[in-house]
Scaffold this motif. Structure first.
Motif, PDB file in Angstrom:
ATOM      1  N   TYR A 151       0.836  -1.206   0.000  1.00  0.00           N
ATOM      2  CA  TYR A 151       0.000   0.000   0.000  1.00  0.00           C
ATOM      3  C   TYR A 151       0.871   1.256   0.000  1.00  0.00           C
ATOM      4  CZ  TYR A 151      -3.175   3.656   1.672  1.00  0.00           C
ATOM      5  OH  TYR A 151      -3.881   4.818   1.811  1.00  0.00           O
ATOM      6  N   GLU A 152       1.856   1.306   0.875  1.00  0.00           N
ATOM      7  CA  GLU A 152       2.721   2.484   0.952  1.00  0.00           C
ATOM      8  C   GLU A 152       3.529   2.667  -0.324  1.00  0.00           C
ATOM      9  OE1 GLU A 152       2.807   4.858   3.169  1.00  0.00           O
ATOM     10  OE2 GLU A 152       1.223   3.894   4.342  1.00  0.00           O
ATOM     11  N   THR A 153       3.939   1.557  -0.943  1.00  0.00           N
ATOM     12  CA  THR A 153       4.699   1.622  -2.196  1.00  0.00           C
ATOM     13  C   THR A 153       3.857   2.212  -3.327  1.00  0.00           C
ATOM     14  OG1 THR A 153       6.066  -0.288  -1.589  1.00  0.00           O
ATOM     15  CG2 THR A 153       5.921   0.255  -3.935  1.00  0.00           C
ATOM     16  N   LEU A 154       2.592   1.785  -3.391  1.00  0.00           N
ATOM     17  CA  LEU A 154       1.727   2.181  -4.502  1.00  0.00           C
ATOM     18  C   LEU A 154       0.954   3.469  -4.248  1.00  0.00           C
ATOM     19  CD1 LEU A 154       0.271  -1.288  -5.569  1.00  0.00           C
ATOM     20  CD2 LEU A 154       2.221  -0.055  -6.522  1.00  0.00           C
ATOM     21  N   LYS A 155       1.011   3.961  -3.036  1.00  0.00           N
ATOM     22  CA  LYS A 155       0.230   5.131  -2.644  1.00  0.00           C
ATOM     23  C   LYS A 155       0.398   6.329  -3.580  1.00  0.00           C
ATOM     24  CE  LYS A 155      -0.568   8.031   1.454  1.00  0.00           C
ATOM     25  NZ  LYS A 155      -0.218   8.211   2.891  1.00  0.00           N
ATOM     26  N   PRO A 156       1.621   6.779  -3.889  1.00  0.00           N
ATOM     27  CA  PRO A 156       1.751   7.970  -4.753  1.00  0.00           C
ATOM     28  C   PRO A 156       1.194   7.747  -6.153  1.00  0.00           C
ATOM     29  CG  PRO A 156       3.896   6.950  -4.367  1.00  0.00           C
ATOM     30  CD  PRO A 156       2.949   6.310  -3.428  1.00  0.00           C
ATOM     31  N   PHE A 157       1.271   6.517  -6.667  1.00  0.00           N
ATOM     32  CA  PHE A 157       0.777   6.229  -8.010  1.00  0.00           C
ATOM     33  C   PHE A 157      -0.758   6.222  -8.038  1.00  0.00           C
ATOM     34  CE2 PHE A 157       4.820   3.871  -7.434  1.00  0.00           C
ATOM     35  CZ  PHE A 157       5.610   4.625  -8.292  1.00  0.00           C
ATOM     36  N   ALA A 158      -1.362   5.686  -6.983  1.00  0.00           N
ATOM     37  CA  ALA A 158      -2.828   5.695  -6.892  1.00  0.00           C
ATOM     38  C   ALA A 158      -3.354   7.122  -6.823  1.00  0.00           C
ATOM     39  CB  ALA A 158      -3.278   4.899  -5.661  1.00  0.00           C
ATOM     40  N   MET A 159      -2.650   7.972  -6.131  1.00  0.00           N
ATOM     41  CA  MET A 159      -3.052   9.375  -6.036  1.00  0.00           C
ATOM     42  C   MET A 159      -2.958  10.063  -7.401  1.00  0.00           C
ATOM     43  SD  MET A 159      -1.236  10.282  -2.374  1.00  0.00           S
ATOM     44  CE  MET A 159      -1.867  11.956  -2.217  1.00  0.00           C
ATOM     45  N   LYS A 160      -1.923   9.754  -8.157  1.00  0.00           N
ATOM     46  CA  LYS A 160      -1.770  10.345  -9.485  1.00  0.00           C
ATOM     47  C   LYS A 160      -2.876   9.886 -10.427  1.00  0.00           C
ATOM     48  CE  LYS A 160       1.926  12.852  -8.919  1.00  0.00           C
ATOM     49  NZ  LYS A 160       1.864  14.322  -9.041  1.00  0.00           N
ATOM     50  N   LEU A 161      -3.276   8.617 -10.327  1.00  0.00           N
ATOM     51  CA  LEU A 161      -4.340   8.122 -11.191  1.00  0.00           C
ATOM     52  C   LEU A 161      -5.661   8.808 -10.854  1.00  0.00           C
ATOM     53  CD1 LEU A 161      -5.056   6.153 -13.447  1.00  0.00           C
ATOM     54  CD2 LEU A 161      -5.609   4.449 -11.694  1.00  0.00           C
ATOM     55  N   GLY A 162      -5.957   8.921  -9.574  1.00  0.00           N
ATOM     56  CA  GLY A 162      -7.165   9.621  -9.162  1.00  0.00           C
ATOM     57  C   GLY A 162      -7.166  11.061  -9.636  1.00  0.00           C
ATOM     58  N   ALA A 163      -6.015  11.720  -9.531  1.00  0.00           N
ATOM     59  CA  ALA A 163      -5.908  13.118  -9.973  1.00  0.00           C
ATOM     60  C   ALA A 163      -6.132  13.245 -11.473  1.00  0.00           C
ATOM     61  CB  ALA A 163      -4.537  13.675  -9.591  1.00  0.00           C
ATOM     62  N   ALA A 164      -5.550  12.328 -12.247  1.00  0.00           N
ATOM     63  CA  ALA A 164      -5.717  12.365 -13.700  1.00  0.00           C
ATOM     64  C   ALA A 164      -7.181  12.210 -14.081  1.00  0.00           C
ATOM     65  CB  ALA A 164      -4.878  11.270 -14.359  1.00  0.00           C
ATOM     66  N   PHE A 165      -7.853  11.247 -13.468  1.00  0.00           N
ATOM     67  CA  PHE A 165      -9.273  11.030 -13.755  1.00  0.00           C
ATOM     68  C   PHE A 165     -10.092  12.295 -13.461  1.00  0.00           C
ATOM     69  CE2 PHE A 165      -9.301   6.119 -13.005  1.00  0.00           C
ATOM     70  CZ  PHE A 165      -8.568   5.951 -14.163  1.00  0.00           C
ATOM     71  N   GLN A 166      -9.826  12.903 -12.309  1.00  0.00           N
ATOM     72  CA  GLN A 166     -10.616  14.067 -11.919  1.00  0.00           C
ATOM     73  C   GLN A 166     -10.358  15.258 -12.835  1.00  0.00           C
ATOM     74  OE1 GLN A 166     -13.282  14.999 -10.731  1.00  0.00           O
ATOM     75  NE2 GLN A 166     -13.066  15.299  -8.518  1.00  0.00           N
ATOM     76  N   LYS A 167      -9.120  15.483 -13.188  1.00  0.00           N
ATOM     77  CA  LYS A 167      -8.796  16.617 -14.060  1.00  0.00           C
ATOM     78  C   LYS A 167      -9.417  16.444 -15.447  1.00  0.00           C
ATOM     79  CE  LYS A 167      -4.488  17.479 -11.559  1.00  0.00           C
ATOM     80  NZ  LYS A 167      -3.006  17.311 -11.581  1.00  0.00           N
ATOM     81  N   ILE A 168      -9.469  15.214 -15.922  1.00  0.00           N
ATOM     82  CA  ILE A 168     -10.135  14.954 -17.206  1.00  0.00           C
ATOM     83  C   ILE A 168     -11.629  15.216 -17.070  1.00  0.00           C
ATOM     84  CG2 ILE A 168     -10.777  13.141 -18.849  1.00  0.00           C
ATOM     85  CD1 ILE A 168      -7.979  11.966 -18.382  1.00  0.00           C
ATOM     86  N   ASN A 169     -12.210  14.798 -15.950  1.00  0.00           N
ATOM     87  CA  ASN A 169     -13.620  15.105 -15.701  1.00  0.00           C
ATOM     88  C   ASN A 169     -13.859  16.613 -15.732  1.00  0.00           C
ATOM     89  OD1 ASN A 169     -14.322  12.408 -15.403  1.00  0.00           O
ATOM     90  ND2 ASN A 169     -14.178  12.442 -13.172  1.00  0.00           N
ATOM     91  N   PHE A 170     -12.960  17.357 -15.129  1.00  0.00           N
ATOM     92  CA  PHE A 170     -13.095  18.821 -15.122  1.00  0.00           C
ATOM     93  C   PHE A 170     -13.058  19.394 -16.536  1.00  0.00           C
ATOM     94  CE2 PHE A 170     -11.125  19.329 -10.612  1.00  0.00           C
ATOM     95  CZ  PHE A 170     -12.329  18.978 -10.042  1.00  0.00           C
ATOM     96  N   LEU A 171     -12.123  18.885 -17.362  1.00  0.00           N
ATOM     97  CA  LEU A 171     -12.030  19.357 -18.744  1.00  0.00           C
ATOM     98  C   LEU A 171     -13.280  18.974 -19.530  1.00  0.00           C
ATOM     99  CD1 LEU A 171      -8.448  18.880 -20.269  1.00  0.00           C
ATOM    100  CD2 LEU A 171      -9.806  20.957 -20.149  1.00  0.00           C
ATOM    101  N   ARG A 172     -13.714  17.735 -19.355  1.00  0.00           N
ATOM    102  CA  ARG A 172     -14.908  17.255 -20.068  1.00  0.00           C
ATOM    103  C   ARG A 172     -16.148  18.058 -19.691  1.00  0.00           C
ATOM    104  NH1 ARG A 172     -16.877  11.762 -17.813  1.00  0.00           N
ATOM    105  NH2 ARG A 172     -17.462  13.263 -16.198  1.00  0.00           N
ATOM    106  N   ASP A 173     -16.257  18.392 -18.400  1.00  0.00           N
ATOM    107  CA  ASP A 173     -17.468  19.043 -17.879  1.00  0.00           C
ATOM    108  C   ASP A 173     -17.299  20.541 -17.682  1.00  0.00           C
ATOM    109  OD1 ASP A 173     -18.562  16.488 -17.758  1.00  0.00           O
ATOM    110  OD2 ASP A 173     -17.987  16.198 -15.669  1.00  0.00           O
ATOM    111  N   ILE A 174     -16.262  21.121 -18.264  1.00  0.00           N
ATOM    112  CA  ILE A 174     -15.936  22.513 -17.967  1.00  0.00           C
ATOM    113  C   ILE A 174     -17.100  23.452 -18.307  1.00  0.00           C
ATOM    114  CG2 ILE A 174     -14.819  22.972 -20.219  1.00  0.00           C
ATOM    115  CD1 ILE A 174     -12.667  24.551 -18.637  1.00  0.00           C
ATOM    116  N   LYS A 175     -17.817  23.155 -19.372  1.00  0.00           N
ATOM    117  CA  LYS A 175     -18.952  23.989 -19.778  1.00  0.00           C
ATOM    118  C   LYS A 175     -20.085  23.901 -18.751  1.00  0.00           C
ATOM    119  CE  LYS A 175     -22.202  24.652 -23.653  1.00  0.00           C
ATOM    120  NZ  LYS A 175     -23.477  24.419 -22.943  1.00  0.00           N
ATOM    121  N   ALA A 176     -20.464  22.670 -18.372  1.00  0.00           N
ATOM    122  CA  ALA A 176     -21.567  22.481 -17.426  1.00  0.00           C
ATOM    123  C   ALA A 176     -21.212  23.011 -16.042  1.00  0.00           C
ATOM    124  CB  ALA A 176     -21.935  21.001 -17.339  1.00  0.00           C
TER     125      ALA A 176
END
Length: 278
Positions: A151-176
């Motif tokens: 868990y500790e080894t993979l923690k920073p990578f899991a955070m980056k994946l979550g961040a990428a997903f959310q930022k894409i959501n923001f771009l996709r939904d920027i108009k709404a």
């Protein structure tokens, strides 16, 4: 029997996931069977909280979110809730030892949406942490199944994946987000004149998150790897589509991938995974 109520609770979370997100539903389906229920439970929990701040217009959102927070921690303390979404979630929290601070940080980010309409760089990072990165960590607790070192080894990578997903959501939904909710998540952008340069800066940041996240996906346990890779692969395709669209067009419509294309992506992802091309 309590076991029947628990089964019904998970079914509610599963239904919530399927109705709100076909992409995550597909990703969860490709997890090993014993990991699906807890991930449905996490998704149901975060989706309900998000709906309070994003959809319940005309209601007292602040009070509803306050009650949801209170009932969440009561469910965890009591190991039961008459709210089936919270009942399923509390069971997952206990079974996989999910850190309660992650839940608190997540709910704080939902509270931020009640107060903030425009986010500066500090607030943006705080919001990404709470709304996305810690959700990735909740899921990582499930994927690592009690292996604290992994868990500790993979923690920073899991955070980056979550961040990428959310930022894409923001771009996709920027108009709404701007027109319906009055929110501007990305700092230092002009919504009346969203420029190519602004879009490219955001995309470069997402690209960096994706590249780091893939390192962690490759190190995931076998039971979780294929499902997480499918979600990654789908969001990569959505990101590519967004990158190919002019900045002006992003403000005029919501970018999406058709269900037929999602099936094609699923098959492509499976093939790449089986050929060890990730």
């Amino acid at each position: 029997m309590k076991s029947l109520f628990d089964e019904v609770s998970v079914e509610c979370s599963k239904l919530t996931t399927k109705r709100y997100s076909t992409s995550f539903s597909l990703g969860i389906y490709f997890l090993k069977s014993h990991l699906r229920k807890p991930v449905y439970s996490i998704y149901g929990f975060v989706r309900f909280a998000d709906e309070i701040v994003d959809s319940f217009h005309g209601y007292d959102k602040k009070n509803l979110l306050y009650k949801f927070r209170k009932e969440t921690f009561e469910a965890i303390d009591n190991r039961i809730s008459l709210n089936p979404i919270l009942n399923a979630f509390q069971e997952t929290v206990h079974q996989y030892g999910i850190d309660l601070s992650l839940i608190d940080i997540f709910l704080h980010s939902m509270e931020m949406d009640l107060e903030h309409k425009e986010y500066d760089s500090v607030q943006f990072k705080e919001y990404i942490l709470g709304s996305a990165e810690v959700v990735g960590l909740m899921c990582l607790h499930v994927f690592t199944e009690g292996d604290k070192e992994l868990y500790e080894t993979l923690k920073p990578f899991a955070m980056k994946l979550g961040a990428a997903f959310q930022k894409i959501n923001f771009l996709r939904d920027i108009k709404a987000d701007y027109e319906l909710l009055g929110r501007i998540y990305f700092p230092d952008i002009n919504m009346l004149e969203f420029t190519v340069n602004e879009k490219q800066i955001i995309e470069a940041d997402i690209e960096k998150d994706f590249n780091e996240a893939l390192i962690g996906i490759r190190k995931l346990p076998a039971a979780a790897k294929e499902g997480v890779y499918l979600a990654y692969f789908y969001y990569r395709a959505l990101f590519k589509k967004i990158k190919n669209i002019p900045a002006k067009q992003i403000l005029s419509k919501r970018i999406r991938i058709s269900n037929g294309h999602k099936i094609s992506l699923m098959l492509n992802s499976m093939l790449r995974f089986q050929m060890n091309l990730i």
